[in-house]
Enzyme design. Structure first.
Site, PDB file in Angstrom:
ATOM      1  N   LYS A  40       0.514  -0.942  -0.006  1.00 52.75           N
ATOM      2  CA  LYS A  40       0.008  -0.594  -0.298  1.00 52.75           C
ATOM      3  C   LYS A  40       0.691   1.172   0.151  1.00 52.75           C
ATOM      4  CE  LYS A  40      -2.646  -2.586  -0.992  1.00 52.75           C
ATOM      5  NZ  LYS A  40      -3.569  -1.850  -2.185  1.00 52.75           N
TER       6      LYS A  40
ATOM      7  N   GLN B 119      -6.837  13.054 -13.223  1.00 58.88           N
ATOM      8  CA  GLN B 119      -6.965  11.999 -12.566  1.00 58.88           C
ATOM      9  C   GLN B 119      -6.661  11.622 -10.745  1.00 58.88           C
ATOM     10  OE1 GLN B 119      -7.467   9.439 -14.005  1.00 58.88           O
ATOM     11  NE2 GLN B 119      -7.161   9.649 -16.178  1.00 58.88           N
TER      12      GLN B 119
ATOM     13  N   HIS C 135      -8.364   7.586  -1.468  1.00 61.62           N
ATOM     14  CA  HIS C 135      -8.204   6.030  -1.559  1.00 61.62           C
ATOM     15  C   HIS C 135      -6.320   5.614  -0.949  1.00 61.62           C
ATOM     16  CE1 HIS C 135      -8.713   1.960  -2.433  1.00 61.62           C
ATOM     17  NE2 HIS C 135      -7.762   2.094  -3.443  1.00 61.62           N
TER      18      HIS C 135
ATOM     19  N   TYR D 270      -3.715  -3.790 -16.425  1.00 59.86           N
ATOM     20  CA  TYR D 270      -4.692  -2.460 -17.639  1.00 59.86           C
ATOM     21  C   TYR D 270      -4.061  -1.786 -17.791  1.00 59.86           C
ATOM     22  CZ  TYR D 270      -7.244   0.553 -19.108  1.00 59.86           C
ATOM     23  OH  TYR D 270      -7.701   1.618 -19.919  1.00 59.86           O
TER      24      TYR D 270
ATOM     25  N   GLN E   5     -14.309  -3.346  -8.856  1.00 60.17           N
ATOM     26  CA  GLN E   5     -14.047  -2.621  -7.179  1.00 60.17           C
ATOM     27  C   GLN E   5     -15.236  -2.318  -6.381  1.00 60.17           C
ATOM     28  OE1 GLN E   5     -11.292  -1.666  -5.719  1.00 60.17           O
ATOM     29  NE2 GLN E   5      -9.827  -0.535  -6.486  1.00 60.17           N
TER      30      GLN E   5
END
Length: 276
Positions: A119, A137, A145, A182, A206
Site C-alpha cells: 500500500k 486523474q 483511497h 490494464y 471495485q
C-alpha cells in the site's frame, strides 16, 4: 492529557500484537502518518507546483516495469492470503486472529505486513500522475483511497495481522492483478490501448469488492465472534464509504456520459483507454 497519554501507551504496548512491534514502520503510527501527509501534500500542492512550468514526463518504460512488479506483488499477496488461511480452514462467518507462533499464523502475519508495504509502494501511482501532468486523474477519490489504505493496513499489522479482516486484502490483491495488467498494457501506447475496452469493468470489480467486504464485516456486528467489533465496524463503514465514492465515480463517468451521448444522437464509446 495524562489520561490520553496513558490510554495511548496502553493501546500501543498492551493491546497490539507483540510479534510485529519491532517490524519496520510498525512500532508506532508516526512514520506512516508522516508518509501519508507528505503524499497528500505532494499530490495536491507541491507536485503540481513543481510541474507547472515543466513538460510532462513520458515514463513509458518506468510505468511498464512498475506495473509489472505490481502484478507480481499482487499475485504473491493473493497466493499467500489463500494458502495461509482462506483456501484452507478460515471461516467466512467468523475468523478470530491467531496471535500464536504457529507457522500458519505467522505466514498470514507476514502476508498482512507485505500488504501494508504494498500500500505504501502504491503511492507511486499518484506520483507518476503528477510527473505526467495527469491532474484530472488525481481526484478526491484517488487521493483519499491511496491515503487511507496504508493507514488501514498499518492498523492490521499492529493489532490484527490475521483473521476476519484479511479477506479484504485477498480480494483487493486479486483485483489489483487485473488492474495493474490494464495499466501495464496501457503504458505500451495507442497501438495497445485501442484494444483495452474493459477499463470500466475495473470500477465494477471495485464495487463488488466493497460490497462483499461490507457484508462480510457487518456479519460480525450481529454474531458472537472473537474479532474486535470496533475494527469490524470501521471496516464496514469504510467499505460503505468506498462503495459510495466508487459508485458515484462510475455513475458520473460511465452512466451519465453514456446517457448524454445517446441523447445527443452519438453512439457511446465502450471506453477511452487513452485517458490513462
Amino acid at each position: 492529557m495524562a489520561g490520553i497519554v496513558e490510554w495511548y501507551r496502553d493501546l500501543m504496548n498492551n493491546r497490539s500484537d507483540p510479534r510485529t512491534k519491532d517490524w519496520f514502520l510498525a512500532s508506532g503510527p508516526g512514520p506512516v502518518i508522516t508518509i501519508v501527509v507528505t503524499y497528500v501534500y505532494f499530490s495536491i500542492s507541491a507536485g503540481p507546483r513543481y510541474m507547472r512550468d515543466k513538460k510532462p514526463y513520458t515514463l513509458r518504460n518506468t510505468l511498464i516495469v512498475y506495473n509489472f512488479i505490481q502484478i507480481l506483488l499482487s499475485m504473491y499477496l493473493f497466493y499467500e492470503g489463500m494458502a495461509a488461511g482462506w483456501f484452507r480452514d478460515y471461516s467466512f462467518r467468523c475468523q478470530p486472529v491467531d496471535y500464536s507462533d504457529n507457522p500458519k499464523a505467522l505466514r498470514m502475519t507476514r502476508a498482512v505486513y507485505a500488504y501494508f508495504m504494498c500500500k505504501l509502494i502504491e503511492l507511486l501511482d499518484t506520483v507518476f500522475f503528477v510527473l505526467r501532468k495527469k491532474q484530472r486523474q488525481i481526484s478526491f477519490l484517488h487521493v483519499y483511497h491511496h491515503a487511507a489504505m496504508p493507514l488501514c493496513a498499518w492498523v492490521g499489522v499492529k493489532f490484527v495481522p490475521g483473521g476476519h479482516g484479511t479477506l479484504l486484502g485477498v480480494i483487493n490483491a486479486f483485483i489489483h492483478i487485473i488492474m495493474y495488467t490494464y495499466y501495464m498494457l496501457s503504458a505500451f501506447g495507442p497501438q495497445v490501448q485501442k484494444y483495452l475496452w474493459w477499463k470500466k469493468y475495473l470500477t465494477s470489480l471495485q464495487l463488488i469488492q466493497f460490497s462483499i467486504v461490507g457484508v462480510h464485516n457487518a456479519n460480525l456486528l450481529l454474531t458472537d465472534c472473537a474479532f474486535p467489533k470496533t475494527l469490524a465496524f470501521l471496516l464496514f463503514a469504510n467499505a460503505c464509504l468506498f462503495l459510495y465514492l466508487f459508485g458515484s465515480f462510475y455513475a458520473q463517468n460511465y452512466l451519465k456520459s453514456r446517457a448524454k451521448l445517446q441523447t445527443n444522437g452519438v453512439a457511446a464509446p465502450v471506453d477511452d483507454a487513452k485517458s490513462d
